[in-house]
Each structure stands twice: as C-alpha cells, then as structure tokens.
Design an enzyme around this catalytic site. Structure first.
Site, PDB file in Angstrom:
ATOM      1  N   HIS A   1     -11.460  23.795   0.547  1.00  0.00           N
ATOM      2  CA  HIS A   1     -11.478  25.165   1.070  1.00  0.00           C
ATOM      3  C   HIS A   1     -12.149  25.173   2.451  1.00  0.00           C
ATOM      4  O   HIS A   1     -11.708  25.857   3.376  1.00  0.00           O
ATOM      5  CB  HIS A   1     -12.251  26.049   0.085  1.00  0.00           C
ATOM      6  CG  HIS A   1     -11.952  27.508   0.168  1.00  0.00           C
ATOM      7  ND1 HIS A   1     -12.601  28.426  -0.620  1.00  0.00           N
ATOM      8  CD2 HIS A   1     -11.107  28.224   0.932  1.00  0.00           C
ATOM      9  CE1 HIS A   1     -12.140  29.640  -0.339  1.00  0.00           C
ATOM     10  NE2 HIS A   1     -11.243  29.546   0.597  1.00  0.00           N
TER      11      HIS A   1
ATOM     12  N   HIS B   1     -14.395  19.698  -9.010  1.00  0.00           N
ATOM     13  CA  HIS B   1     -14.774  21.089  -8.718  1.00  0.00           C
ATOM     14  C   HIS B   1     -15.329  21.198  -7.292  1.00  0.00           C
ATOM     15  O   HIS B   1     -14.861  22.000  -6.478  1.00  0.00           O
ATOM     16  CB  HIS B   1     -15.818  21.554  -9.743  1.00  0.00           C
ATOM     17  CG  HIS B   1     -16.348  22.928  -9.506  1.00  0.00           C
ATOM     18  ND1 HIS B   1     -15.964  24.013 -10.266  1.00  0.00           N
ATOM     19  CD2 HIS B   1     -17.230  23.425  -8.598  1.00  0.00           C
ATOM     20  CE1 HIS B   1     -16.573  25.097  -9.833  1.00  0.00           C
ATOM     21  NE2 HIS B   1     -17.359  24.763  -8.815  1.00  0.00           N
ATOM     22  N   GLU B   2     -16.321  20.368  -7.003  1.00  0.00           N
ATOM     23  CA  GLU B   2     -16.949  20.452  -5.679  1.00  0.00           C
ATOM     24  C   GLU B   2     -15.953  20.067  -4.589  1.00  0.00           C
ATOM     25  O   GLU B   2     -15.984  20.604  -3.486  1.00  0.00           O
ATOM     26  CB  GLU B   2     -18.198  19.574  -5.616  1.00  0.00           C
ATOM     27  CG  GLU B   2     -19.326  20.007  -6.567  1.00  0.00           C
ATOM     28  CD  GLU B   2     -19.657  21.487  -6.499  1.00  0.00           C
ATOM     29  OE1 GLU B   2     -19.514  22.089  -5.416  1.00  0.00           O
ATOM     30  OE2 GLU B   2     -20.051  22.055  -7.538  1.00  0.00           O
TER      31      GLU B   2
ATOM     32  N   HIS C   1     -14.019  23.078  -3.544  1.00  0.00           N
ATOM     33  CA  HIS C   1     -14.747  23.837  -2.515  1.00  0.00           C
ATOM     34  C   HIS C   1     -14.634  23.127  -1.174  1.00  0.00           C
ATOM     35  O   HIS C   1     -14.476  23.756  -0.123  1.00  0.00           O
ATOM     36  CB  HIS C   1     -16.237  23.926  -2.869  1.00  0.00           C
ATOM     37  CG  HIS C   1     -16.578  24.866  -3.983  1.00  0.00           C
ATOM     38  ND1 HIS C   1     -16.146  26.165  -4.019  1.00  0.00           N
ATOM     39  CD2 HIS C   1     -17.353  24.697  -5.089  1.00  0.00           C
ATOM     40  CE1 HIS C   1     -16.631  26.759  -5.114  1.00  0.00           C
ATOM     41  NE2 HIS C   1     -17.356  25.889  -5.774  1.00  0.00           N
TER      42      HIS C   1
HETATM   43 ZN   LIG Z   1     -18.363  26.118  -7.612  1.00  0.00          ZN
END
Ligand SMILES: [Zn+2]
Length: 682
Positions: free
Chosen positions: A477, A470-471, A474
């Site tokens: 991104h 998940h991290e 990010h």
């Molecule tokens: Zn998040």
C-alpha cells in the site's frame, strides 16, 4: 555535526537516513529547528498577500513540515525498533512540545481562514478530484483539531493534546518495562515438559541473548514465546504463572502501573469530545471513519460476538473432552485452553506445529511474498547489502516496477530482540508524492519472529506467516502509491480502511497453490506433502470461535469505555470486569488485550474506539478476495491491475467507499467474512 540538521538520502544509499551517524542527542535540537521551520512556513502561507488559491494554500500546506516529518519518522523507527534509555528520555521530553506544535499547526487561524474561504467556493476552483480531496481533508482535520472553536476552547484543546501525548508515552514505556522485567527461566527437564524442540530452541536462544547460563531456557512476554509456551507446556503451574504475568502487564502496582494513566486519558478524551459538541469520544472519533457511527460498529461487533459465543460452546466441549482424556478433572481455566485445544488439533487433524514448521523457513517465505508481489503487480525486489540500516538484522531491498523503473526502498526487520517493541507493523521513512517532482517511498516492515539458533534457520508457524504477509500488504500500500500529494499517500487512509490491503495479502499464503510452490522442508528440500496441506485446510476453522471471542471482547470493551458520557472515567479494571460480565464473556477464553496494556487504545488515539477496524476491514478483504476467486485465478492480471489502480495507488485521494466500489463494482458483502471464520451457519 548533527546529521539531522541537513537533508539525507543520496540515490546511492536509497534515500535512507545515515543511521550510523545518528545519536539520541541529535534529536532534540533537530526537532526544535524543524518545528521552527514549519512555524515559519505556516506564518508565510497565512501572510501571503495574494488571495487564497489551491496552490498557495492547500498545495503549500502539503509541502510544509517535510523536515519535521522526516525527523519524526526516523525517531519513531529507532525508538520502536532499537530503543535505548536515551531515546526513551528524548521521547518523554519531546512528547509535550511536539503535541503543542501539532495543535498550533492544526489550529492556525490565519491558515484556517484561507482553507475555509477556499472550501466555501470549492466548486468554482476548477480542481480535479485529488486536489479537491486534499482541500477537504486539510479543512476537516483542522476542524477536528479545534480550529473553528473560540480562543479559550482552542487553548484548552491544545492543553489536552499535550497532556495526552505525555500520558500516551508513559503508557507505552510502562508496558515495555513490564515486558522487559519479566522472565520465566526453565532449567530442568521437568520444567520443560511438553515443549517441542522448536520452542525450546527459541527459548534457549533468548536465554543466551540475555547472558543466562548455558542450558537455561527463557520465556519472555513476547508473543513468540508466550503463545508456544501456553500451547505446549505440560506444567499447569507454570502456565498459570506465565498467563498471569502476560495478562497482568500494566496492572502491577508500582511505577509501571497503567491504570490511573488510562483513566486520566479517558477523562481527557471525553473532555475533548465535549469541546467538539459530541457526547462521547467514540461519537467524536467515529465521525471520520468509513463506518461513520457507533451504531454501525456495534451492529457488526454484536453480530459476530453472538455467533462466536455459540462457536466457543462447541469448541469448549471438545477442549474439555481432551482435558478429561488426559486425566485433567479440574475446571478449564484460561491458561488451559490453548494447551488442550492443541491436543484436539493434533487428535482431530493430526496437525502438529513441530511437523509444519520445517516447511516454513523464513527466507523461503520472504521469497514467496516477493514472488506473489511479482506475479500480481510485476514488482521485483533486489537485496542492497551496502545500504545503511539501523541494526544488522535489517535487510534493505530496492524495489523495481514491471517496466524496470525504481519504485521504492523496502526495509525488512524480522526478529524479536531487546529494545524492540512487541508486535508487527509497517511504517514509512519517506512517503510517495508526485507534486514538485516524484519522490519514491521508503517503507519498513517490522516483525517479531523468534530467531533461529546460529546454526539453523528461523522457522515460522502459520500465525507468523500470516503476520509476514499482513505487514507486506501494508508495505505494498505504501510502495504502490501514485498520489500527487504526500499526505494522501499510501496507508494514510481512514483507519477502518487501512487493514484492507494487509488482510487481503494473508489470503495468498493460505492458498494451497502458493504453499505448493514455496513451502519446502529446510533440510531435505522436499515439497510440503499434499496431505499436510489438506490437514492445514481442514484445521483452518478450528478454534476460530476462541480467537474471535478474544478479539471481539477487546473491541467491545474498547467501544464501551469510549462511549461513556461521564466526565470522569471509571476505574478501568472494574469497568472491564463489569462489561465482560454483561456481555457473558467466557472467562476461559480471555481477551486479546486487557485495558491496562491495550496499546492500540492508549498509545496515541488512532485506534481508540477503533479496535473494531480489523473486523470492519475483514468484511472488505474477504469480499475483495472473492473477486480473485471469481476470476478463476488468484493472480488474474486484470483483477490485480484493478485492485492496484483503485485501492493501492489512490491512498486517501478517494473516499474509501468509492475506492472499494471502483474496484469491486459494488459495496462489500458480509457473508464471505462470516464464512471465512466459520460463523455463517450459526
Ligand atoms: Zn495491520
């Protein structure tokens, strides 16, 4: 010598700050000097005798405040991950001046007049799409801060922001203090009953780190302790004690009590909304989101809530049956659910955390993560042990693009420790930009995994693996940004869009082919058995009702309390109790975050009336993942390239709905999300 008063980051050190030279006392003078520098920049932009142009106003604003941004990003990184009483003192004393400065900047009348003038004739300026977006965002942010209000209202807006900043800081520090102040020490086999060896190892390690006696086991309020403890401990009395401490954070009478602070924050936010002509803070807040209104958010949450309640009824039958089978005749309480749900999981799917974890050593899972980024986007990660980091646990990587060029610097900080905020997050020490010469980003991923004992590796659970990926989503991104302007770069997008890249990455580690390739037993080296992968898949939907109820209860309470139109906020504990009762929330499930420690809501305002964003983005990520499935290959080059170009690279340079349609060719559909949570057939 104050290292924060000059620039840092030669290429040989990856653009990283000189962490080892930075002291807490350096920050206050640096903050004040950097704020003064930005004030001079703003006054100069406003006083420019040339008529307003995109270059002398919007682009100049994007280039302003860089020093302050650099110091703030460094401060937030250190204060979250290597905090000390000295840094916390700086945070307390700088909260109000920094908020006052932010208000001054956002409402600068001379600058706003120029932005307003430019926006009025935007069609005649000949701007490309990204430049136009920058101008529109700068103008909107100024309006939302109060730039268009009269002098008295602007003054009041600034006062509100200052008081809120101080209250936010106190709220966060109180939660940290309550977490640090609790320890459940297990000393005998009777107190350790039910706990598997991996959980004991983690708790022994934590006890050793805090200097407790050899043989002691420490259960702290960190998620990586409390969740395994509630899942496995056979000691119902201790489970209850730990549960009460966990859900009671911020609600213990005394110095760290957050109830009055949260109440005051809510009242101030309501006043802020009314100054902007909105009836409630939720109305004000949701205007600048992809959802756009309370109704859109409420509609999604209610649909999921109803389906999840039905799902928990089925799950409760199974959990109760397991309790009875284990001789428990008492009513099912919140501190029982995880324990008996684990019994169901073991009986029904023969899935045992202790059997799984040896296949998920952290190091191999990090390699899996980098491998996925390599296969999707051609990225390559190389360790840079000589680069400066702020703690020995942190690993620095140089990131290369498919063509071999330098793309970013990536810092990975994976372990829980004292002085580190709980949870997991991504942040930047430097954002990407192209304007004025390319600046490559410096991106951090922070997790809170329980560190393995010195002679054994850190083993993750399924939940940890999802968090790791998940991290990293990010992180990608941030790293793959191609924006011209810094403030449109990376994850600085609308808040109900920001979880799309992160949640999308979670789908890869859940995929059997990815598991087959990367998950090997840390001792024997044997690949994860097919049968175990099958059992993981079969168990995927189990207990999803419980998890969904816990999340959605928190999101509904958040939306409800921020939708209040009364000037004075109510007592938060009573409001929470009444709202849960009205919703028919099952007491044996609980909620992800109770208001008194709900840091999403009360440490800064970006997730206030915004806890729903994870679910909103889940509609997007589940639908987006379908695109890879439809392509017949999770690493399909064309789909990955489209995703990189239209979502990751553009940041906030394109409005999120348009971003998504450019990638997918249509709007997202809700069904893949409902199906993914097992809520579709209800
Ligand atoms: Zn998040």
């Amino acid at each position: 010598m104050n290292p924060l008063l000059s620039d840092w980051g030669g290429a040989s050190e990856g653009g990283l700050p000189p962490f080892s030279m930075v002291r807490a006392e350096h920050f206050e003078p640096a903050f004040h000097a950097a704020m003064a520098a930005q004030r001079a920049e703003f006054d100069a932009i406003a006083a420019d005798p040339q008529p307003p142009s995109f270059a002398n106003t919007a682009a100049a604003l994007d280039a302003s405040g860089r020093w302050l941004g650099r110091v703030e990003m460094l401060f937030h990184t250190l204060n979250a991950s290597r905090s000390t009483p000295e840094l916390q003192a700086v945070q307390r004393c700088m909260a109000a001046p920094l908020a006052a400065h932010a208000s001054w900047v956002a409402m600068h009348q001379g600058v706003f007049a120029r932005l307003d003038d430019l926006l009025r004739r935007v069609d005649s300026l000949g701007l490309d799409a990204e430049a136009r977006r920058l101008l529109e965002r700068l103008h909107l942010e100024a309006v939302r801060a109060g730039a268009r209000l009269g002098a008295a209202e602007r003054q009041r807006c600034a006062e509100l922001m200052q008081e809120l900043a101080e209250l936010n800081t106190r709220f966060a520090q109180n939660v940290m203090a309550d977490e640090a102040g609790y320890q459940l020490v297990l000393r005998s086999e009777a107190e350790l009953a039910g706990l598997p060896e991996f959980a004991r190892a983690v708790m022994r390690q934590a006890a050793a780190e805090r200097g407790l006696a050899p043989g002691d086991h420490l259960v702290s309020l960190s998620r990586s302790h409390i969740v395994p403890f509630l899942t496995f401990s056979a000691r119902r009395d201790l489970r209850e004690q730990a549960w009460r401490a966990w859900v009671g954070r911020g609600e213990n009478a005394g110095e760290t009590d957050n109830r009055a602070i949260a109440q005051r924050i809510l009242s101030l936010r309501n006043e802020q909304a009314r100054l902007h002509g909105q009836a409630s803070f939720a109305d004000y807040q949701l205007l600048d989101t992809m959802a756009g209104s309370k109704g859109a958010v409420q509609g999604l949450l209610q649909r999921v809530w109803d389906a999840a309640l039905c799902a928990t009824e089925r799950e409760r039958d199974a959990v109760r049956a397991a309790a009875l089978a284990h001789g428990a005749t008492h009513a099912l309480e919140a501190w029982d659910w995880r324990f008996y749900a684990e019994k169901v999981r073991q009986a029904r799917y023969a899935l045992d955390e202790a059997e799984l974890k040896p296949y998920f050593p952290l190091e191999a899972m990090v390699a899996a993560m980098f491998d996925c980024a390599g296969r999707l986007f051609g990225l390559r990660f190389e360790r840079r042990p000589g680069w400066p980091v702020y703690h020995p646990d942190v690993q620095a990587y140089e990131v290369f693009d498919a063509d071999g060029s330098h793309r970013a610097v990536f810092l990975h900080d994976n372990f829980a420790r004292l002085g580190k905020r709980s949870g997991a997050w991504m942040n930047a020490l430097r954002w990407h930009r192209l304007e004025g010469g390319r600046q490559t980003p410096v991106i951090l991923n922070t997790n809170n995994f329980a560190k393995g004992a010195p002679d054994s590796p850190t083993l993750l659970c399924l939940d940890d693996m999802r968090t790791l990926f998940h991290e990293f989503g990010h992180g990608l991104h941030g790293m793959l940004s191609e924006t011209r302007f810094e403030r449109l770069s990376g994850t600085q997008v609308l808040r109900d869009f920001v979880e799309l890249p992160s949640q999308l990455m979670e789908h890869w580690i859940a995929d059997p082919a990815v598991m087959r390739r990367h998950c090997r037993h840390w001792q024997s080296g044997a690949p994860i058995p097919e049968a175990l992968i099958d059992r993981i898949r079969a168990a995927e939907l189990f207990n999803q009702g419980y998890e969904t109820v816990r999340y959605t209860a928190s999101a509904l309470v958040d939306l409800a309390i921020h939708s209040l139109e009364e000037e004075e906020a109510p007592d938060i504990s009573a409001f929470e109790r009444d709202t849960l009762a009205r919703l028919g929330a099952p007491a044996d499930c609980g909620m992800n975050h109770r208001l008194a420690h709900f840091q999403h809501l009360f440490v800064g305002d970006s997730y206030a009336a915004g806890y729903y964003v994870y679910l909103w983005a889940e509609v997007l990520d589940c639908d987006a993942f379908e695109a890879f499935k439809e392509a017949g290959d999770l690493f399909d080059a064309a789909t990955a390239a489209r995703y990189r170009r239209h979502v990751l690279a553009v940041g906030n340079a394109v409005e999120p709905g348009a971003t998504y349609r450019a990638f997918r060719g249509r709007d997202a559909r809700i069904e893949p999300m409902l199906k993914g949570r097992g809520l579709l057939q209800v």
